[in-house]
Structure formats: structure tokens, C-alpha cells
Design an enzyme around this catalytic site. Structure first.
Site, mmCIF file in Angstrom:
data_model
loop_
_atom_site.group_PDB
_atom_site.id
_atom_site.type_symbol
_atom_site.label_atom_id
_atom_site.label_comp_id
_atom_site.label_asym_id
_atom_site.label_seq_id
_atom_site.Cartn_x
_atom_site.Cartn_y
_atom_site.Cartn_z
ATOM 1 N N CYS A 104 64.002 71.349 61.069
ATOM 2 C CA CYS A 104 63.102 70.490 60.190
ATOM 3 C C CYS A 104 63.886 69.447 59.331
ATOM 4 O O CYS A 104 64.841 69.560 58.981
ATOM 5 C CB CYS A 104 62.785 71.623 58.702
ATOM 6 S SG CYS A 104 62.708 73.431 59.010
ATOM 7 N N THR A 105 63.142 68.372 59.549
ATOM 8 C CA THR A 105 63.762 67.138 58.974
ATOM 9 C C THR A 105 63.755 67.106 57.299
ATOM 10 O O THR A 105 62.680 66.945 56.994
ATOM 11 C CB THR A 105 63.214 65.813 59.635
ATOM 12 O OG1 THR A 105 61.850 65.957 59.612
ATOM 13 C CG2 THR A 105 63.872 65.637 61.158
#
Lengths: 233, 695
Positions: free
Chosen positions: B560-561
């Protein structure tokens, strides 16, 4: 006025100054019709408008020296509409006249008066910005480009729900302060206040070519020469 | 005038204020709908007050009832004031332009003329004389274009034969001095009283030069008294040899009711609100009562459709600029920027900004913010590319989306973003494209090749048709192809990239040409001699490995950025301000990178310095301005790569996508790394040797 004079007005001072301007204007027997005070209708949000109204000068003529263009969409044959009548005077190729309305309205955010104006062709079609600019005196367009105190912009009229042209008020308090400096120490506060709009108008009026009667500021009894404001100098 | 000539009347002129059209629009929308029943309206006019201009019959917003229910219950006439005499009228509003054009004008004017004639015959005129000037208007309101077509008619009963005029001169010449003085006084009194909204009146002159004004209903008494009698009316016309239109029906009334054939009339005109006798006219008209008029069934002919210029044609008024909300929004935005230019930044080039076309690759946290900032600066053309759908967590951080866009699986981001931009500012030309940017390290399956090639071509076309390209995607490798294409096409590219709490915003150097000297090593944080002549670096110039797949095989938290929410707005804002700086710089994208300490003259640009890179950290609340030259082994923008691309185009691209090591080989990075590694090994061997020997 916030003391010492900082170039601004309170709403009640504005009303007082407006009355003084109207009185002075009438006294000087300006050929232009008098300013009328329009009491404000209550604004929809209920906040009472302390200034209570604004000044209005309407139907000032400005003569155009070019012929009105006939812009007709569909040609009607005269018989279709009505028979030619010998008692009707038919004038063609009249020079067009522009009509201007001027309102002086108090700005609560800048605490100064603001000039709102709108121009119309004969019949009611509003003038566009470039058409209005053409009507202004020649020196004004130069002034508008160079001066950091004069800028014509379009704003929503506070009461009429319609875009009007205005002279942007952000520089007003600065130059009013300078203008009133001389009087600051020699006048009573009430006199200063009643003189405010007269002084303000002597500057602003010139920008839009609305000649104040010559004696408005100086209180002499000479009368002004021109009736309308002119575009050609 | 020695002999009699036909009396020619100057027609009434109409003037409709904007407020009338606004009220008509809202009446039509709220009440009338498609109802075409005639509406009772009120016109206003006052006596002429100017030597060179006639007064008009005005329609104001009060001319229309605010709502129709009011109309029947309130008094018939709207209250006027001394300058606004109320005149009853009828409005026939149609629903289409065709029906407007098709109205039977002759029958309409006859209908109104009949009303006037009946009011004359019944004596109603004596009670409420303003009805003599009754008028009608036909109209069509185009509420989509805010244009109003209209046509006034001022019905005048035609006298057959026409009235003749035997005398017509200024009032000051007609009356003697005493009479004149008395007349002025009487008129001024009349105008001041509460009856001033009465445009027709009687002027009685006694033998001792005393003048009084009386209402029309007193005409019989006045005739009997035997004094000199003139019929006065508010004359809107300014001409010295012609009376105004209201006199026509007045003459008809006088000859048919009062049975007078030699009529002396006063055209009352003012100046500064007071009677002006030099401008007012007095005349004598000769009318012959025709036999037909004695017939109670008879109705005289009427004329009076208003001319447009010299032609009998309708008028049209265009109020789009003051009523169309879209036009209003656009002019407000324009004025806002002009105000900024006037007050703070005279060198601001607004025309250039509104002509700059921007392409945004990525419509996420960065893309949404950049798009909004661009609109605030007056950029009109914005294109967004994103291959994703709006998901439930997006609206919080991606400022163009709302919950609605997330429903039913989520709209395509590119489409939702475009919709949102238009709802913020209707004048924007926004377009969205949904496709994925091909990335190195994400090999292309054989069956996908055609699709990927298509996407490459699409990207090429978009880049060549825009002026500035923003690289705002969420992976490193997705920036490779756009960087290469921008360098090849010599288009300005601006990158913004986010870490968890750090960001980088930079502009890529200009395009490559064969004789460009690129630096043999990368980022320097201080100025170096001859620096300015070197092409500035791109996002990849600092890297010694080719972009590769950074998304697979990561731990869950890495997939997940995640970034601190404050970063994206900061970085996006800087990216846009950087672009504005470049557009205003005389050298544009070829401008050298500057730093705060730079004393070169270009830093005296009104917008400030023009950096190459800005790197910031939220944990430190700090920001650094850096300059980096292009790297001659850069996998994205070096001469080596660009010329290979030019030679083999998309074939080269596919190869790079499938084998990123190929890029490392091509640029000689592989070789460089091998050397570096072997160098280290040498060091290790000598570790034990005497330090003195090494030194």
C-alpha cells in the site's frame, strides 16, 4: 472616522456624507440631475445594512458619433405589419446614445464608498466592457493601465443581483487619506465627514468622465459648462 | 407656419431594463410555464428633460407583477412617482420563436386600440387618463441562450383625414411674460403634488394672465367657463418641430369627446425637474371629426409598431453575460487573475497560461490537486490519464472525488475527475483517458502486445499534443516511458513523487540532441563550474539501476503506498508553481536550475528563482532546492537511450518493458556496476596492507 483619518468611513458616516454630497450637488445647480438616495431593501440574510442605502444617478446620456447599426434578423415587409402612416415621423440614421447609471455604494469590507456603473445602448442592451472603455475619456485608458490605484473590474451589485462595473476599492483608503490630509487638522470631524464624498467624487468622477460641477469642491457660484460626459477630448 | 401641414408625431421609444427580463424569466420558470395568457404590465415615462434626447417608455422589474396571483388582487396601476408616470400595457409572451414571429400583429394592435377607443367613449379616460397611452409588447424569452426577442406597439388611433398643424412654436413665444411665469409656477406645483402621475391635463388661462392646471374630468366645466383652454400632456419628445406620440390619442379623445376641431395643445417638457418653456411647445391642430366616428360600432384603425432603427422589425437583447451562470463564473475567474496581475504581478502572462495544454499522468492524490491548482492559475485545457477506478478510501485524499463516484464498483477515475473539474469550473476543457502506462519490469504477454503498443501510441500522441506533462503516478517504473517520450519530443515534463513523509518535485531537462554533453556522474548539491551549460537531469538520472517491478513481492505494508496526507497537496502545489515559473522564464524549459544562493541575474524574475529540484521532508518541516545534471548513462533520458528509441521505436520499448536489464546493458550501467564491484574487491584484498604504503 477611525482617528486619525485613515481614509475610511463607518456606515453611518457614509450616510451622512451622502446627504452632504446630495445637498452640495443641488446647491451648485449641476446640470446633471440630482443624486437620489435609494433606501436598501432588507438583505435576504437578515443582517441589517447599517449604511441603509446607496446613491443613484441614472440615465446619464453619452453621445456616440456614429450611426446606429440596424441589426435586423428577419425583414418584415411593411404591409405585413401595418400600413404606412403620414402622421408618423420616421427618423433614420440617428446618432446612437449610450445611457449610464451610476451608484455609489458603501463597501463594508473596505469601509469606503465604491462607484458602480453600467451602460446601455438605446433600448436597453447592456454595454460590454470594451464598449464602456471606448466611452471613457482618452486619458482614462492610459490611467487604467499605469495607475496602481485605478482598475475597472466587474462585481455583483450588492442589491440588484447583476454584474456591474466598478472601480476597484482596494486603493481608495490610501488616496483618500492623502487627499484629506490638508483638511485633517483644520476641520472638525463632522466637516471632514461631510466633505468625504465630495472629495472622493472629484477624483473618481474624473476617471469615468463624469464631470463634477466645477464648483462642487470649491463652493463658488459658477456653473459648469457641459451637460453630459464626453468621450472625445 | 403660414399654411397647415400634416402634423407629424415622433414615435415613442422603448427602453427595457435588465430587471424586467430577469423577472419575466423567473415568472416564466416558476409560474407561467407554457401559459400564453396575456400579462398585465406597467410602463413608465416622464416628460422630456433633455434638449437633445427624448425620454423613453421604460419597463422595469416593477413593471411585472412578482407573481400572477398578485396581479388580480392589487390595484390596477403600480404607483409611480414624478419621473415615472405609470401606463398600463399588455405583454404577449410566446413559447417559441416561430410563434413569436407568427403572431398576427395587425389584430393585436387592433385589440389594444379597441380598448383605448372604448375607454374614450365610455368616459374612462377622464377618470384615469394614462390609459390613452396604453401599449402592448410581444416577446419570446430564450432561457437557454438568455436572449429576449421583443416588439413594442404604441397604438395610435388614426385620424382620417390626418390632423393638420397650423401653428407650432416654443411655449415662451406663445405666452406673454406674465402668462409664462404663471404657467411655470402652475406646472411646477402640479408636478409636485400627489397627482403628478397624471400625464394629461387641462391648462386654463384667465383674462388676467393667471394659469391653472385641471384634470381632464373637468373639461366640461372649463369649456363652459369660457377661458382660454389648452390641452397639456407630458411630452417625451425633444424635437423642436414635432410633438410626441401621446398627443395622437389625446387629439382623438378631444375631438370625439369634447367635440372640438381646433385644438390648442401644450407639449410639456422640463429641464432640471422644472418646467422649461423654451423647450416646451404650444401648437394648434386642426382635426375634422369624420362621420364614421359617429357610428357607435366603429373602431378606428391603429398604427404604432415600434421601428428598429428605420425598419419595422422586432428587437433582440442578449443578456447572457449578465444572466448565464457559466459566463458569470468565467468572467469572475478571469477578473480574479487580472486583479492579481494588476496588484502584484504586472508581468503575469495570462494569455500564455490560458493557452497552455497540460497532460496529467495519474489522477490520484497528486493528480487531483495538480488539476485544481492548474484551474486556479487559469489553465483551460487539462487532460487526465489513469487506469483505475475510484475506491472508497479515495475521496478523503483525492480532492476531486466524492462518495458518489465510489458507488457501484467505482467510476473510472479519469472520467470522474473530468466531471468534477467541470462542476468546479464550467469553462475548463477537460478530457479523461483510461489506460495503463506500460512499465519496464512488467513483462508483456504475447496476446497483450497489440494492446500495449496501442497504449504506447496513445501516450505518444497525447504527449505531442500537449505542452506540459505532469508525471504523477504511484510507481517509479511507470514514469520511465513518459520520461523517455517527453525527452524525445522535447516537451516540458514535471515529476512529483512521494515517500511516506518526503517528496521530490522536479522539472526534467530539455530534450536531447546529438551533441549534448551530459555529466558523467549525477546529483550534486552545490553549484559546479560549467554547470549551467549541461542539460538538467530527469527523475532517473540519479539512479544506477533500471526501473523494475517495484510492486510485486513486497510485504503487505509496502504494497500500500502510504504517505502522510499533507504531502500530496504540498508537492502538487510546488509542481504547479514550478510550471508557472518555467512558463514565465524567457528561456522556458532550457532555463538553468537555480538555487536560493544563486546570484545569477535570472533570479531577479518577478516570480522568484526557478529551481530544478525541490526535495522536502515533513518530519523536518524542511525543504531543499537542488540542481542535478543529466547522467550520460540514464536509462530514461540519455542520448544512448533516446537514439535507440528513435532508431527502433516501439520495438525498443517492448524490449525494455520485458527485459529491464537490457536498459542497463544498453546504457553501460551494467559495465559501470561491474567495475564498481570489482573495485571494491580490490579494496578488500588490500585491507591488511600497511596503511602507509597505500597512502
Amino acid at each position: 472616522m477611525a482617528s486619525p483619518c485613515d481614509g475610511t468611513l463607518s456606515p453611518t458616516e457614509f450616510k451622512f456624507a451622502a446627504e452632504a454630497l446630495m445637498k452640495k450637488w443641488e446647491e451648485c445647480k449641476s446640470i446633471l440631475h440630482p443624486w437620489i438616495w435609494i433606501p436598501c431593501p432588507k438583505l435576504p440574510f437578515g443582517a441589517p445594512d447599517k449604511a441603509g442605502g446607496y446613491l443613484s444617478l441614472e440615465h446619464i446620456h453619452h453621445f456616440e458619433f456614429k450611426k446606429q447599426q440596424d441589426c435586423i434578423e428577419q425583414k418584415y415587409s411593411e404591409e405585413e405589419v401595418e400600413a404606412l402612416d403620414s402622421a408618423t415621423l420616421v427618423l433614420s440614421g440617428e446618432n446612437e446614445t449610450h445611457y449610464y447609471n451610476f451608484h455609489i455604494i458603501y463597501s463594508t469590507s473596505y469601509k469606503v464608498p465604491v462607484l458602480f456603473f453600467r451602460g446601455y445602448h438605446q433600448g436597453g442592451q447592456p454595454l460590454k466592457c470594451d464598449e464602456v472603455e471606448k466611452d471613457l475619456p482618452l486619458y482614462t485608458s492610459k490611467l487604467l493601465e499605469e495607475s496602481k490605484w485605478t482598475f475597472i473590474t466587474q462585481e455583483e451589485h450588492p442589491y440588484l443581483n447583476c454584474p456591474w462595473f466598478t472601480l476597484h476599492p482596494c486603493g481608495t483608503s490610501e488616496w483618500m487619506r492623502l487627499l484629506l490630509q490638508q483638511r485633517l487638522y483644520s476641520s472638525r470631524p463632522e466637516d471632514l465627514c461631510s466633505h468625504y464624498l465630495v472629495a472622493w467624487f472629484s477624483v473618481v468622477g474624473q476617471v469615468i468622465g463624469l464631470w463634477a460641477p466645477l464648483n462642487l469642491v470649491h463652493c463658488s457660484s459658477s456653473s459648469s459648462s457641459s451637460d453630459t460626459f464626453c468621450s472625445h477630448t | 407656419m403660414a399654411e397647415s401641414t400634416v402634423l407629424q408625431f415622433s414615435p415613442f421609444q422603448s427602453h427595457v431594463e435588465e430587471g424586467f427580463w430577469k423577472r419575466l424569466s423567473s415568472l416564466k420558470l416558476n409560474t407561467l410555464g407554457l401559459d400564453e395568457t396575456p400579462v398585465k404590465i406597467t410602463g413608465f415615462y416622464g416628460p422630456c428633460s433633455h434638449a437633445q434626447v427624448s425620454s423613453h417608455l421604460y419597463l422595469l422589474d416593477e413593471s411585472l407583477p412578482a407573481n400572477l396571483a398578485e396581479e388580480s388582487s392589487s390595484s390596477e396601476m403600480v404607483l409611480g412617482n414624478r419621473n415615472r408616470c405609470p401606463i398600463p400595457g399588455t405583454l404577449y409572451n410566446t413559447n417559441t420563436l416561430e410563434s413569436f414571429r407568427g403572431l398576427d400583429k395587425q389584430s393585436l394592435i387592433r385589440k389594444e386600440a379597441k380598448k383605448i377607443w372604448e375607454e374614450i367613449c365610455s368616459g374612462r379616460v377622464e377618470a384615469a387618463c394614462a390609459v390613452l397611452s396604453r401599449f402592448l409588447v410581444i416577446s419570446y424569452a430564450d432561457l437557454k441562450k438568455w436572449t429576449f426577442h421583443y416588439w413594442f406597439a404604441f397604438p395610435a388611433l388614426v385620424l382620417n383625414p390626418s390632423a393638420l398643424v397650423s401653428k407650432l412654436q416654443p411655449a415662451s413665444e406663445w405666452f406673454n411674460l406674465e402668462e409664462g411665469k404663471s404657467l411655470s409656477e402652475a406646472c411646477n406645483e402640479w408636478r409636485k403634488s400627489s397627482l403628478t402621475a397624471v400625464p394629461f391635463f387641462l391648462v386654463i388661462i384667465t383674462a388676467d394672465s393667471h394659469v391653472t392646471l385641471r384634470p381632464l374630468k373637468d373639461w366640461e366645466t372649463c369649456q363652459r367657463d369660457g377661458h382660454k383652454l389648452l390641452f397639456g400632456f407630458y411630452d417625451p419628445c425633444h424635437l423642436p418641430s414635432n410633438p410626441g406620440w401621446p398627443l395622437r390619442n389625446f387629439l382623438a379623445f378631444i375631438c370625439s369627446r369634447c367635440k372640438i376641431e381646433k385644438i390648442q395643445f401644450l407639449c410639456y417638457r422640463e429641464r432640471h425637474g422644472l418646467a422649461d418653456l423654451t423647450h416646451s411647445l404650444v401648437g394648434e391642430a386642426l382635426v375634422s371629426i369624420s362621420q364614421e366616428w359617429k357610428n357607435p360600432q366603429f373602431i378606428p384603425e391603429a398604427v404604432g409598431w415600434e421601428r428598429n432603427g428605420s425598419k419595422l422589425a422586432p428587437r433582440r437583447i442578449d443578456l447572457a453575460t449578465s444572466m448565464d451562470p457559466i459566463r458569470l463564473a468565467m468572467s469572475a475567474a478571469d477578473l480574479n487573475l487580472k486583479l492579481m496581475r494588476w496588484r502584484a504581478l504586472p508581468s503575469l502572462n495570462l494569455d500564455k497560461l490560458s493557452a497552455t495544454k497540460c497532460l496529467l499522468l495519474g489522477a490520484g492524490t497528486l493528480g487531483c490537486q495538480v488539476a485544481r491548482m492548474l484551474m486556479a492559475w487559469g489553465i483551460k485545457k487539462i487532460t487526465l490519464v489513469d487506469n483505475g477506478r475510484v475506491s472508497m478510501s479515495n475521496p478523503l485524499r483525492q480532492s476531486l472525488y466524492t462518495l458518489e463516484d465510489c458507488l457501484n464498483g467505482g467510476d473510472w477515475k479519469a472520467d470522474a475527475a473530468v466531471r468534477s473539474l467541470k462542476s468546479i469550473f464550467p469553462g475548463v476543457e477537460a478530457e479523461g483517458f483510461t489506460f495503463a502506462i506500460p512499465m519496464p519490469g512488467h513483462p508483456v504477454q504475447a496476446k497483450e502486445t497489440a494492446g500495449v503498443l496501442e497504449d504506447c501510441r496513445r501516450l505518444q500522441n497525447l504527449i505531442s499534443s500537449h505542452d506540459v506533462i505532469f508525471l504523477l503516478t504511484d510507481t517509479r517504473e511507470s514514469r520511465w516511458l513518459p520520461t523517455l517520450l517527453c525527452t524525445n519530443a522535447n516537451k516540458l515534463a514535471i515529476t512529483a513523487a512521494l515517500g511516506f513523509d518526503s517528496y521530490v518535485v522536479m522539472r526534467h531537462g530539455a530534450g536531447v540532441s546529438a551533441d549534448d554533453k551530459d555529466a558523467s556522474f549525477s546529483v550534486c548539491s552545490s553549484g559546479i563550474e560549467g554547470h549551467e551549460s549541461r542539460r538538467l537531469g530527469c527523475y532517473f538520472c540519479n539512479d544506477v539501476v533500471a526501473p523494475n517491478d517495484s510492486t510485486s513481492n513486497r510485504t503487505l505494508d509496502q504494497q500500500c503506498t502510504v504517505t502522510r496526507p499533507g504531502l500530496a497537496p504540498i508537492a502538487s502545489a510546488l509542481a504547479v508553481e514550478l510550471m508557472i515559473g518555467i512558463l514565465h522564464h524567457p528561456e522556458g524549459m532550457n532555463a538553468p536550475g537555480e538555487m536560493a544562493s544563486s546570484i545569477s541575474e535570472s533570479s531577479s524574475q518577478p516570480l522568484g528563482i526557478l529551481p530544478h529540484q525541490i526535495r522536502g521532508s515533513l518530519s523536518q518541516f524542511s525543504q531543499m532546492v537542488l540542481v542535478g545534471s543529466s547522467f550520460n548513462r540514464c536509462t530514461a533520458c540519455s542520448n544512448l537511450v533516446v537514439s535507440e528509441y528513435r532508431r527502433r521505436e516501439l520495438e525498443f520499448v517492448i524490449q525494455a518493458l520485458n527485459h529491464p536489464n537490457y536498459l542497463e546493458d544498453l546504457t553501460g550501467l551494467t559495465e559501470l556496476m561491474d567495475k564498481a564491484r570489482s573495485f571494491n574487491l580490490d579494496w578488500e584484498e588490500d585491507d591488511e596492507t600497511d596503511i602507509e604504503t597505500v597512502l
